[in-house]
Motif scaffolding. Sequence first.
Motif, mmCIF file in Angstrom:
data_model
loop_
_atom_site.group_PDB
_atom_site.id
_atom_site.type_symbol
_atom_site.label_atom_id
_atom_site.label_comp_id
_atom_site.label_asym_id
_atom_site.label_seq_id
_atom_site.Cartn_x
_atom_site.Cartn_y
_atom_site.Cartn_z
ATOM 1 N N PRO A 21 1.975 -9.425 -10.389
ATOM 2 C CA PRO A 21 1.743 -10.337 -9.265
ATOM 3 C C PRO A 21 1.339 -9.575 -8.001
ATOM 4 O O PRO A 21 1.716 -8.404 -7.810
ATOM 5 N N GLU A 22 0.577 -10.236 -7.161
ATOM 6 C CA GLU A 22 0.171 -9.649 -5.893
ATOM 7 C C GLU A 22 1.420 -9.256 -5.105
ATOM 8 O O GLU A 22 2.405 -9.985 -5.062
ATOM 9 N N GLY A 23 1.391 -8.079 -4.510
ATOM 10 C CA GLY A 23 2.521 -7.611 -3.730
ATOM 11 C C GLY A 23 3.600 -6.926 -4.543
ATOM 12 O O GLY A 23 4.633 -6.542 -4.005
ATOM 13 N N ALA A 24 3.381 -6.759 -5.856
ATOM 14 C CA ALA A 24 4.393 -6.103 -6.691
ATOM 15 C C ALA A 24 4.558 -4.636 -6.306
ATOM 16 O O ALA A 24 5.642 -4.078 -6.423
ATOM 17 N N TYR A 25 3.489 -4.018 -5.852
ATOM 18 C CA TYR A 25 3.511 -2.628 -5.413
ATOM 19 C C TYR A 25 2.898 -2.530 -4.026
ATOM 20 O O TYR A 25 2.012 -3.307 -3.674
ATOM 21 N N GLY A 26 3.326 -1.547 -3.268
ATOM 22 C CA GLY A 26 2.783 -1.331 -1.936
ATOM 23 C C GLY A 26 1.447 -0.620 -1.959
ATOM 24 O O GLY A 26 0.782 -0.508 -0.931
ATOM 25 N N ASP A 27 1.039 -0.127 -3.152
ATOM 26 C CA ASP A 27 -0.246 0.548 -3.287
ATOM 27 C C ASP A 27 -0.914 0.080 -4.576
ATOM 28 O O ASP A 27 -0.318 -0.622 -5.386
ATOM 29 N N ALA A 28 -2.175 0.471 -4.754
ATOM 30 C CA ALA A 28 -2.911 0.105 -5.963
ATOM 31 C C ALA A 28 -2.377 0.917 -7.141
ATOM 32 O O ALA A 28 -2.050 2.092 -7.001
ATOM 33 N N ARG A 29 -2.259 0.283 -8.289
ATOM 34 C CA ARG A 29 -1.772 0.946 -9.499
ATOM 35 C C ARG A 29 -2.767 0.741 -10.628
ATOM 36 O O ARG A 29 -3.346 -0.329 -10.780
ATOM 37 N N THR A 30 -2.926 1.766 -11.429
ATOM 38 C CA THR A 30 -3.700 1.680 -12.656
ATOM 39 C C THR A 30 -2.713 1.756 -13.813
ATOM 40 O O THR A 30 -1.867 2.644 -13.843
ATOM 41 N N ASP A 57 1.844 3.282 -18.866
ATOM 42 C CA ASP A 57 2.068 4.246 -17.784
ATOM 43 C C ASP A 57 1.346 3.761 -16.534
ATOM 44 O O ASP A 57 0.146 3.506 -16.566
ATOM 45 N N ASN A 58 2.101 3.623 -15.459
ATOM 46 C CA ASN A 58 1.484 3.227 -14.190
ATOM 47 C C ASN A 58 1.832 4.215 -13.075
ATOM 48 O O ASN A 58 1.743 3.888 -11.902
ATOM 49 N N GLY A 59 2.259 5.401 -13.440
ATOM 50 C CA GLY A 59 2.609 6.398 -12.452
ATOM 51 C C GLY A 59 4.064 6.387 -12.043
ATOM 52 O O GLY A 59 4.518 7.235 -11.298
ATOM 53 N N GLY A 60 4.822 5.416 -12.514
ATOM 54 C CA GLY A 60 6.247 5.355 -12.236
ATOM 55 C C GLY A 60 6.602 4.532 -11.018
ATOM 56 O O GLY A 60 5.749 3.951 -10.359
ATOM 57 N N GLY A 61 7.874 4.472 -10.759
ATOM 58 C CA GLY A 61 8.379 3.696 -9.633
ATOM 59 C C GLY A 61 8.724 2.276 -10.032
ATOM 60 O O GLY A 61 8.411 1.824 -11.136
ATOM 61 N N TYR A 62 9.398 1.594 -9.132
ATOM 62 C CA TYR A 62 9.827 0.221 -9.376
ATOM 63 C C TYR A 62 8.904 -0.758 -8.665
ATOM 64 O O TYR A 62 8.408 -0.488 -7.574
ATOM 65 N N ALA A 63 8.711 -1.905 -9.267
ATOM 66 C CA ALA A 63 7.923 -2.971 -8.659
ATOM 67 C C ALA A 63 8.843 -3.836 -7.796
ATOM 68 O O ALA A 63 10.034 -3.960 -8.076
#
Length: 91
Positions: A21-30, A57-63
């Motif tokens: 969903p939009e806003g799930a991450y503060g930056d763009a993720r692949t 794999d999306n680079g890690g971190g929490y949404a």
Amino acid sequence: MKRRIAKESEGIEQIMKIEVPEGAYGDARTFAVSHRPILAAAFAGDQNVVSPLITIDNGGGYADRIISVTIPARVPDDHFAMAFYYDESAG
């Protein structure tokens, strides 16, 4: 409800779905998706493998919002599907 059955030539990456969903991450993720067969597993009880081992794999971190992942699988009658998380470095 529409169902889509994979063609023999398609990989799981082409038929699974990841909804971010939009806003799930503060930056763009692949999101990179890959898979490999599960050749052996030490499950307790009556567990059956119904899909390959799928790596996302999306680079890690929490949404900040819930991400939905749909994995196609043929689930036998009188069974239910369950996803598992496996950390290869921890075993």
